[in-house]
Design a protein around this motif. Structure first.
Motif, PDB file in Angstrom:
ATOM      1  N   GLY A 179       0.377  18.749  -2.416  1.00  0.00           N
ATOM      2  CA  GLY A 179       0.480  17.659  -3.384  1.00  0.00           C
ATOM      3  C   GLY A 179       0.662  16.316  -2.717  1.00  0.00           C
ATOM      4  N   VAL A 180       1.586  16.245  -1.762  1.00  0.00           N
ATOM      5  CA  VAL A 180       1.836  14.971  -1.082  1.00  0.00           C
ATOM      6  C   VAL A 180       0.633  14.574  -0.236  1.00  0.00           C
ATOM      7  CG1 VAL A 180       3.280  13.812   0.636  1.00  0.00           C
ATOM      8  CG2 VAL A 180       4.330  15.253  -1.101  1.00  0.00           C
ATOM      9  N   GLY A 181      -0.023  15.552   0.394  1.00  0.00           N
ATOM     10  CA  GLY A 181      -1.192  15.246   1.214  1.00  0.00           C
ATOM     11  C   GLY A 181      -2.330  14.666   0.408  1.00  0.00           C
ATOM     12  N   ILE A 182      -2.652  15.292  -0.705  1.00  0.00           N
ATOM     13  CA  ILE A 182      -3.725  14.774  -1.561  1.00  0.00           C
ATOM     14  C   ILE A 182      -3.321  13.443  -2.179  1.00  0.00           C
ATOM     15  CG2 ILE A 182      -4.988  15.207  -3.711  1.00  0.00           C
ATOM     16  CD1 ILE A 182      -5.057  18.151  -2.965  1.00  0.00           C
ATOM     17  N   GLY A 183      -2.065  13.326  -2.580  1.00  0.00           N
ATOM     18  CA  GLY A 183      -1.581  12.053  -3.112  1.00  0.00           C
ATOM     19  C   GLY A 183      -1.673  10.944  -2.087  1.00  0.00           C
ATOM     20  N   CYS A 184      -1.374  11.273  -0.819  1.00  0.00           N
ATOM     21  CA  CYS A 184      -1.460  10.285   0.260  1.00  0.00           C
ATOM     22  C   CYS A 184      -2.883   9.780   0.418  1.00  0.00           C
ATOM     23  CB  CYS A 184      -0.969  10.917   1.572  1.00  0.00           C
ATOM     24  SG  CYS A 184      -1.270   9.943   3.062  1.00  0.00           S
ATOM     25  N   ALA A 185      -3.848  10.710   0.504  1.00  0.00           N
ATOM     26  CA  ALA A 185      -5.250  10.320   0.673  1.00  0.00           C
ATOM     27  C   ALA A 185      -5.736   9.522  -0.531  1.00  0.00           C
ATOM     28  CB  ALA A 185      -6.114  11.561   0.876  1.00  0.00           C
ATOM     29  N   ALA A 186      -5.363   9.949  -1.734  1.00  0.00           N
ATOM     30  CA  ALA A 186      -5.779   9.237  -2.941  1.00  0.00           C
ATOM     31  C   ALA A 186      -5.165   7.846  -3.003  1.00  0.00           C
ATOM     32  CB  ALA A 186      -5.395  10.044  -4.179  1.00  0.00           C
ATOM     33  N   ALA A 187      -3.887   7.745  -2.640  1.00  0.00           N
ATOM     34  CA  ALA A 187      -3.208   6.445  -2.672  1.00  0.00           C
ATOM     35  C   ALA A 187      -3.864   5.465  -1.710  1.00  0.00           C
ATOM     36  CB  ALA A 187      -1.734   6.628  -2.333  1.00  0.00           C
ATOM     37  N   MET A 188      -4.185   5.934  -0.499  1.00  0.00           N
ATOM     38  CA  MET A 188      -4.834   5.061   0.476  1.00  0.00           C
ATOM     39  C   MET A 188      -6.197   4.591  -0.038  1.00  0.00           C
ATOM     40  SD  MET A 188      -4.055   6.900   4.140  1.00  0.00           S
ATOM     41  CE  MET A 188      -2.374   7.101   4.770  1.00  0.00           C
ATOM     42  N   THR A 189      -6.963   5.521  -0.595  1.00  0.00           N
ATOM     43  CA  THR A 189      -8.312   5.201  -1.064  1.00  0.00           C
ATOM     44  C   THR A 189      -8.278   4.197  -2.207  1.00  0.00           C
ATOM     45  OG1 THR A 189      -9.084   7.411  -0.426  1.00  0.00           O
ATOM     46  CG2 THR A 189     -10.440   6.173  -1.984  1.00  0.00           C
ATOM     47  N   ILE A 190      -7.446   4.456  -3.203  1.00  0.00           N
ATOM     48  CA  ILE A 190      -7.367   3.560  -4.358  1.00  0.00           C
ATOM     49  C   ILE A 190      -6.795   2.208  -3.952  1.00  0.00           C
ATOM     50  CG2 ILE A 190      -6.359   3.232  -6.644  1.00  0.00           C
ATOM     51  CD1 ILE A 190      -6.292   6.324  -6.881  1.00  0.00           C
ATOM     52  N   ALA A 191      -5.795   2.222  -3.063  1.00  0.00           N
ATOM     53  CA  ALA A 191      -5.177   0.973  -2.627  1.00  0.00           C
ATOM     54  C   ALA A 191      -6.190   0.079  -1.917  1.00  0.00           C
ATOM     55  CB  ALA A 191      -3.994   1.267  -1.703  1.00  0.00           C
ATOM     56  N   VAL A 192      -7.077   0.677  -1.114  1.00  0.00           N
ATOM     57  CA  VAL A 192      -8.088  -0.118  -0.413  1.00  0.00           C
ATOM     58  C   VAL A 192      -9.031  -0.794  -1.413  1.00  0.00           C
ATOM     59  CG1 VAL A 192     -10.119   0.011   1.069  1.00  0.00           C
ATOM     60  CG2 VAL A 192      -8.023   1.184   1.740  1.00  0.00           C
ATOM     61  N   GLY A 193      -9.638  -0.006  -2.289  1.00  0.00           N
ATOM     62  CA  GLY A 193     -10.601  -0.576  -3.232  1.00  0.00           C
ATOM     63  C   GLY A 193      -9.985  -1.578  -4.176  1.00  0.00           C
ATOM     64  N   ALA A 194      -8.884  -1.190  -4.816  1.00  0.00           N
ATOM     65  CA  ALA A 194      -8.246  -2.080  -5.789  1.00  0.00           C
ATOM     66  C   ALA A 194      -7.663  -3.315  -5.114  1.00  0.00           C
ATOM     67  CB  ALA A 194      -7.152  -1.322  -6.539  1.00  0.00           C
ATOM     68  N   GLY A 195      -7.039  -3.121  -3.951  1.00  0.00           N
ATOM     69  CA  GLY A 195      -6.403  -4.240  -3.264  1.00  0.00           C
ATOM     70  C   GLY A 195      -7.395  -5.292  -2.808  1.00  0.00           C
ATOM     71  N   VAL A 196      -8.499  -4.854  -2.210  1.00  0.00           N
ATOM     72  CA  VAL A 196      -9.482  -5.818  -1.699  1.00  0.00           C
ATOM     73  C   VAL A 196     -10.165  -6.560  -2.840  1.00  0.00           C
ATOM     74  CG1 VAL A 196     -11.692  -6.062  -0.513  1.00  0.00           C
ATOM     75  CG2 VAL A 196      -9.899  -4.635   0.474  1.00  0.00           C
ATOM     76  N   TRP A 197     -10.619  -5.837  -3.848  1.00  0.00           N
ATOM     77  CA  TRP A 197     -11.339  -6.505  -4.923  1.00  0.00           C
ATOM     78  C   TRP A 197     -10.438  -7.452  -5.716  1.00  0.00           C
ATOM     79  CZ3 TRP A 197     -16.044  -7.639  -6.451  1.00  0.00           C
ATOM     80  CH2 TRP A 197     -17.113  -6.994  -5.823  1.00  0.00           C
ATOM     81  N   THR A 198      -9.205  -7.033  -5.952  1.00  0.00           N
ATOM     82  CA  THR A 198      -8.285  -7.910  -6.684  1.00  0.00           C
ATOM     83  C   THR A 198      -7.911  -9.121  -5.854  1.00  0.00           C
ATOM     84  OG1 THR A 198      -7.384  -5.998  -7.874  1.00  0.00           O
ATOM     85  CG2 THR A 198      -6.080  -8.019  -7.891  1.00  0.00           C
ATOM     86  N   GLY A 199      -7.545  -8.885  -4.588  1.00  0.00           N
ATOM     87  CA  GLY A 199      -7.137  -9.984  -3.724  1.00  0.00           C
ATOM     88  C   GLY A 199      -8.244 -10.974  -3.463  1.00  0.00           C
ATOM     89  N   ALA A 200      -9.448 -10.482  -3.169  1.00  0.00           N
ATOM     90  CA  ALA A 200     -10.569 -11.378  -2.891  1.00  0.00           C
ATOM     91  C   ALA A 200     -10.983 -12.152  -4.135  1.00  0.00           C
ATOM     92  CB  ALA A 200     -11.748 -10.579  -2.346  1.00  0.00           C
ATOM     93  N   SER A 201     -11.008 -11.488  -5.282  1.00  0.00           N
ATOM     94  CA  SER A 201     -11.404 -12.163  -6.520  1.00  0.00           C
ATOM     95  C   SER A 201     -10.402 -13.244  -6.904  1.00  0.00           C
ATOM     96  CB  SER A 201     -11.529 -11.144  -7.657  1.00  0.00           C
ATOM     97  OG  SER A 201     -12.541 -10.195  -7.383  1.00  0.00           O
ATOM     98  N   ALA A 202      -9.110 -12.939  -6.734  1.00  0.00           N
ATOM     99  CA  ALA A 202      -8.087 -13.930  -7.072  1.00  0.00           C
ATOM    100  C   ALA A 202      -8.099 -15.098  -6.098  1.00  0.00           C
ATOM    101  CB  ALA A 202      -6.713 -13.265  -7.089  1.00  0.00           C
ATOM    102  N   THR A 203      -8.424 -14.833  -4.834  1.00  0.00           N
ATOM    103  CA  THR A 203      -8.386 -15.877  -3.812  1.00  0.00           C
ATOM    104  C   THR A 203      -9.633 -16.742  -3.842  1.00  0.00           C
ATOM    105  OG1 THR A 203      -7.073 -14.406  -2.411  1.00  0.00           O
ATOM    106  CG2 THR A 203      -8.044 -16.327  -1.358  1.00  0.00           C
ATOM    107  N   LEU A 204     -10.793 -16.127  -4.001  1.00  0.00           N
ATOM    108  CA  LEU A 204     -12.049 -16.884  -4.041  1.00  0.00           C
ATOM    109  C   LEU A 204     -12.344 -17.460  -5.416  1.00  0.00           C
ATOM    110  CD1 LEU A 204     -14.429 -14.536  -1.988  1.00  0.00           C
ATOM    111  CD2 LEU A 204     -13.479 -16.727  -1.253  1.00  0.00           C
TER     112      LEU A 204
END
Length: 492
Positions: free
Chosen positions: A258-283
C-alpha cells in the motif's frame, strides 16, 4: 533583439567561457548536497529517521530555491548594469555563498544545519537564476546544442572531481578543509567568469511591467500546493491498496504494498499537478496555453531529476545499510561510485550535444530516460545481492543517462522559450530543479524509513522502484513536447 556580438559568430572558446560558471556552481552543489549534507546528517540524526531528515531539509531548502531562482531570472532580464545583465548577479550570489559555506562548516546540530542550508539555497539561486540566460543571450539557436553539451560537461565534471577529491578528504576526516577548497574554487570560477564572459549592456529595460511579473513568481507556491494535493491523492490510493491487500493476504505485505503504490502515485500526481499549476500561475493561463511544449518539457525534467537526484541523495545511507559500514567508509565507497557515474556521464555528454543537433534533441532525451530506468532497476536488485560490481554497473547506466540528458534536454528547453524573456522562462524551469528534491527525496525519505522499520532494506527497494517508474514516465511525457525545427528548416 537583445543579442550581443557573440550571437553572430561565437568562437570555440566562447562556448567554454559562457558555460564556465556552471563548473563552479556545481562544485558547490555536488559537494553540499552529495557529501556535506548526508555526512553531517549521519552525525546529527538517528539512523531510523535519517532519510526523513534528509527529505525534510531538502524540501525546505528547495521551496526557497523555487521562488528565488525565477525572481532573479526576471530581475536579470531587466538589468541595465554596465557589466551586463547576468554577471552582477553571479558576483553577488557567490560572495553570499561563501558566508553560507562557512556556516555549514561550523554547524553543530540539525537545526543549525537546516538554517545554513536554507540560507545557501537563497544565495546560490541569485546567481543560478541569472546564469541560465547566458546561452540564449549569447549563442545563436542553431549552435545551442553544442553550447548545451558544453554546459552539461561543465555541470557534470564537478561530480567526478567532488567524488575523487572532496569525498576522499571528508572520508579521511578533513571536513573543514573540504569546505574551504569548495569555497575557494567557487570564488575563483566566479572571478574568471566576470573577466572572460563578454556581455553587451542592456540599453533599455523590456517593456514588461515588473511588479505583476514578480508577483506571478508566487504562483510557484501554487505548484507546491498542487504537489501536496498529489501527495494526499497518492496516499489515499495507497491506503485503499493497503486495505485490499490486507483483506486478500492477511500479512505484512499489505502495508508495504500500500505504501509503495501510494508513494509512486503521489510522486507521479505531484509532478503533473505541481508543474502545470505552478507554471500556469506564474506565466499566466494564456501564456501557459501558448507554451504547452515548454511546460511538458518541465514535466519531463521533473520526472527525470526526481529519480536521479534522489538516488544520489540516498546513496550514502543505502551503502551504509547494504554493506554495514561506517559513514566515513561509506563516503569513500560513495565517492568511488560517483567516479564511475561521473566518467560514464562525461563519455555521453559531449557526443550527446553534437548528436542532438543532428538527430533531434527529443529523441536523445527519451533514450536517456530509458537508460536511466534500466540503471535504477539494476540498482534496486543490489539490495538482495549486495556486490559492488552490480552497484557500479548501475552507476554506469545512470551516468550514461545523466550525460545524455544534460547534453540534450537543456538545448531542447532553450529552443522553446521566448528569447527576450529567457531568464523568466528558464527560471520557471526550476519547478524541475527544485521540485525534484521535494518530490523524490521529500516523499521518498519518509517512505523508506517507514517501510525499513517493517522490513529492513525493503524501503530502499520500494523507492528505487518508484524512481524507475518516474524515469519511464519521463520518456512517455516527451510525446507531448513538440520540438521546433532547426532554423535552416524553417520557412522565412
Amino acid at each position: 533583439m537583445l543579442y550581443t556580438i557573440l550571437m553572430k559568430s561565437p568562437r570555440w572558446y566562447d562556448y567554454l567561457t559562457i558555460n564556465l560558471y556552471w563548473f563552479g556552481l556545481n562544485i558547490r552543489n555536488n559537494a553540499v548536497g552529495g557529501v556535506f549534507l548526508p555526512y553531517l546528517l549521519a552525525a546529527f540524526v538517528a539512523e531510523d529517521v535519517r532519510n526523513t531528515a534528509l527529505g525534510t531539509i531538502r524540501t525546505a531548502g528547495l521551496v526557497i530555491a523555487m521562488l528565488v531562482q525565477p525572481a532573479m531570472g526576471i530581475l536579470s532580464d531587466r538589468n541595465t548594469s554596465r557589466f551586463g545583465r547576468r554577471r552582477p548577479f553571479i558576483f553577488v550570489g557567490v560572495l553570499l555563498d561563501l558566508l553560507c559555506l562557512a556556516f555549514i562548516a561550523v554547524s553543530w546540530n540539525y537545526t543549525s544545519l537546516l538554517i545554513a542550508i536554507l540560507l545557501i539555497q537563497f544565495t546560490a539561486n541569485i546567481s543560478h537564476g541569472a546564469v541560465q540566460g547566458l546561452i540564449p543571450d549569447l549563442i545563436p539557436e542553431e549552435k545551442r546544442g553544442i553550447a548545451s553539451g558544453i554546459k552539461g560537461f561543465m555541470e557534470l565534471i564537478p561530480l567526478l572531481l567532488v567524488s575523487l577529491i572532496i569525498a576522499r578528504i571528508v572520508g579521511n576526516g578533513g571536513f573543514t578543509l573540504a569546505v574551504m577548497i569548495v569555497g575557494g574554487v567557487h570564488l575563483l570560477i566566479m572571478l574568471l567568469t566576470m573577466v572572460l564572459v563578454k556581455e553587451t549592456p542592456l540599453t533599455e529595460k523590456p517593456d514588461i511591467p515588473l511588479a505583476p511579473t514578480m508577483l506571478r513568481v508566487l504562483g510557484m507556491l501554487a505548484g507546491i500546493l498542487a504537489g501536496a494535493g498529489g501527495l494526499l491523492a497518492g496516499g489515499a490510493l495507497g491506503g485503499l491498496v493497503w486495505l485490499i491487500a490486507h483483506f486478500l493476504f492477511q500479512s505484512s505485505i499489505a502495508p508495504i504494498l500500500g505504501v509503495g503504490i501510494g508513494c509512486a502515485a503521489a510522486m507521479t500526481i505531484a509532478v503533473g499537478a505541481g508543474v502545470w499549476t505552478g507554471a500556469s500561475a506564474t506565466l499566466g493561463w494564456q501564456a501557459a496555453r501558448q507554451n504547452t511544449s515548454f511546460i511538458w518539457w518541465i514535466v519531463n525534467r521533473l520526472f527525470f531529476f526526481s529519480a536521479l537526484t534522489s538516488i544520489q541523495s540516498f546513496s550514502l545511507f543505502f551503502l551504509m545499510y547494504v554493506f554495514q559500514i561506517t559513514r566515513e567508509e561509506a563516503v569513500k565507497v560513495n565517492g568511488n561510485l560517483f567516479v564511475v557515474v561521473g566518467l560514464s556521464t562525461l563519455l555521453a555528454t559531449l557526443p550527446g550535444g553534437v548528436l542532438s543537433d543532428w538527430f533531434g534533441r527529443r529523441k536523445l532525451v527519451g533514450i536517456s530516460g530509458a537508460i536511466g530506468a534500466l540503471g535504477a532497476l539494476v540498482l534496486l536488485t543490489t539490495i538482495f545481492t549486495p556486490h559492488l560490481p552490480f552497484i557500479y554497473a548501475a552507476g554506469i547506466l545512470l551516468g550514461n543517462a545523466t550525460g545524455l540528458f544534460y547534453a540534450t534536454s537543456w538545448a531542447l528547453g532553450v529552443s522553446l522559450v521566448p528569447e527576450e524573456q529567457a531568464g523568466r522562462y528558464l527560471g520557471i524551469s526550476n519547478l524541475a530543479g527544485a521540485g525534484a528534491g521535494m518530490v523524490g527525496t521529500g516523499i521518498g525519505g519518509p517512505v523508506a524509513d517507514w517501510i525499513n522499520r517493517i522490513q529492513p532494506g525493503m524501503g530502499y527497494f520500494v523507492i528505487f522502484g518508484a524512481y524507475a517508474l518516474l524515469l519511464i514516465l519521463s520518456v512517455v511525457t516527451l510525446k507531448l513536447v513538440k520540438e521546433k525545427p532547426a532554423p535552416s528548416e524553417r520557412v522565412n
